[in-house]
Write an enzyme that holds these catalytic residues in place. Structure first.
Site, mmCIF file in Angstrom:
data_model
loop_
_atom_site.group_PDB
_atom_site.id
_atom_site.type_symbol
_atom_site.label_atom_id
_atom_site.label_comp_id
_atom_site.label_asym_id
_atom_site.label_seq_id
_atom_site.Cartn_x
_atom_site.Cartn_y
_atom_site.Cartn_z
ATOM 1 N N TYR A 66 -2.454 -0.223 10.014
ATOM 2 C CA TYR A 66 -2.630 -0.785 8.673
ATOM 3 C C TYR A 66 -1.341 -0.664 7.880
ATOM 4 C CZ TYR A 66 -4.033 -1.072 3.782
ATOM 5 O OH TYR A 66 -4.112 -1.406 2.451
ATOM 6 N N SER A 83 0.831 -1.201 0.000
ATOM 7 C CA SER A 83 0.000 0.000 0.000
ATOM 8 C C SER A 83 0.864 1.249 0.000
ATOM 9 C CB SER A 83 -0.899 0.003 1.245
ATOM 10 O OG SER A 83 -1.512 1.255 1.431
#
Length: 348
Positions: free
Chosen positions: A161, A136
């Site tokens: 995350y 990501s």
């Protein structure tokens, strides 16, 4: 059997196949004549009806089969790999969302760390030829030097995350080094488009504008994102899948934060290579939806960043990747799909 025929008959595992990116990748591979085994746990992070609707689009393909499995279930994942001996794995399943990681951190450890380890172990046991997995743009944390390059230091994540995604990159490197497992990590930048997630800005904005509710613009609207249309993101995956990562014999351990290694391991940015102000996204949505947005200007949220911008030179050099969909084309396509999908839902 020649290589092209062999590739068509080999099963490709696509995890997260009921998710946004996983669904699109699975469908593209099936359209290309590949066999696909899809895996998803259909959890309730957002409405499972949308996940089931995506799966319904895949079921008509005779070369598609589906397994409802939680990747954190070590024994079941090991059994699946033992049964299929997947030569190619596209791992896109994850607990997504920066903000949700502030309230349910254990879900991220289970899905993104335990689940990823089980995939790595499955690939090791099956002697998989290539693991392509989703990282990501969140790994860049509070970095301010733009554009973001895969050689930048990313050791200071600002959300759990992001930390799990950075951990995935490190875990993949360990398996590439120890077991020779070719692994390519893709740092996706704000992917949007038809069949997107209802927790992402594009959907949230469209829903609120359509309903006459205020949209929340953090950092008082002064946010920039490298919005990447879904078809471009899929193209990156498809181009890489049959190009296993190779070790770089010239790599030096003195490199400060390399995206390559002597091990068969690579990292790539997948973006549109063009940051866009969020207010421009709102303007385009207003134009397509035919109504004005009410704006609620708010301060920056914890775990968020003001701007993202992908340097895609490494991916372009590796597989000739170039994004083809500017946001002026992507948003109308998203809105057309969104309107059609909303009209299929039961009326309250």
């Amino acid at each position: 059997m020649n290589e092209s025929v062999k590739a068509d008959h080999e099963p490709v595992l696509v995890t997260g196949s009921a998710g946004f990116l996983g669904f699109h990748v699975a469908r593209r591979l099936l359209q290309d004549g590949r066999r696909v085994v899809g895996l998803d746990n259909l959890n309730a992070y957002y409405d499972p009806a949308l996940k089931r609707a995506r799966l319904a689009e895949l079921q008509p393909f005779p070369a598609f089969s589906f397994e409802r499995i939680d990747l954190a279930d070590r024994g079941t994942v090991a059994e699946l790999f033992a049964r299929h001996r997947f030569p190619l794995v596209v791992h896109l399943a994850a607990q997504a969302g920066v903000r949700h990681s502030l309230t349910d951190p254990h879900a991220y450890v289970d899905a993104n760390l335990v689940g990823f380890l089980n995939v790595l172990e499955g690939c090791r046991a099956a002697h998989s030829r290539h693991l392509v997995y989703a990282s990501s743009s969140s790994v860049y944390g509070a970095n301010t030097k733009l554009p973001f390059r895969t050689s930048d230091n990313v050791d200071h994540p600002i959300s759990l995350y992001a930390a799990t995604k950075r951990a995935n990159e490190a875990m993949a490197h360990a398996y590439a080094h120890l077991f020779g497992l070719p692994a390519s990590g893709l740092r996706f930048f704000t992917v949007y488009g038809p069949w997107g997630r209802p927790d992402m800005a594009m959907w949230l904005f469209a829903e609120a504008i359509s309903a006459g509710r205020p949209i929340r613009l953090f950092n008082h609207g002064r946010m920039q994102r490298d919005f990447t249309y879904i078809d471009d993101a899929v193209e990156a995956v498809v181009r890489l899948i049959d190009r296993p990562a190779e070790g770089d014999p010239h790599w030096s351990g003195d490199d400060p934060a390399p995206a390559t290694s002597r091990a068969p391991w690579r990292l790539y940015n997948v973006g549109n290579n063009r940051p866009v102000e969020v207010t421009e996204v709102v303007r385009l949505l207003e134009k397509e939806l035919g109504c004005a947005a009410q704006r609620e200007l708010l301060p920056m949220q914890p775990g968020d960043v003001a701007a993202t911008y992908a340097d895609i030179a490494a991916l372009a050099a590796a597989v000739g990747f170039q994004p083809r969909t500017p946001i002026e084309e992507g948003i109308p396509r998203f809105v057309a799909w969104y309107r059609g999908y909303i009209n299929t839902l039961p009326k309250e």
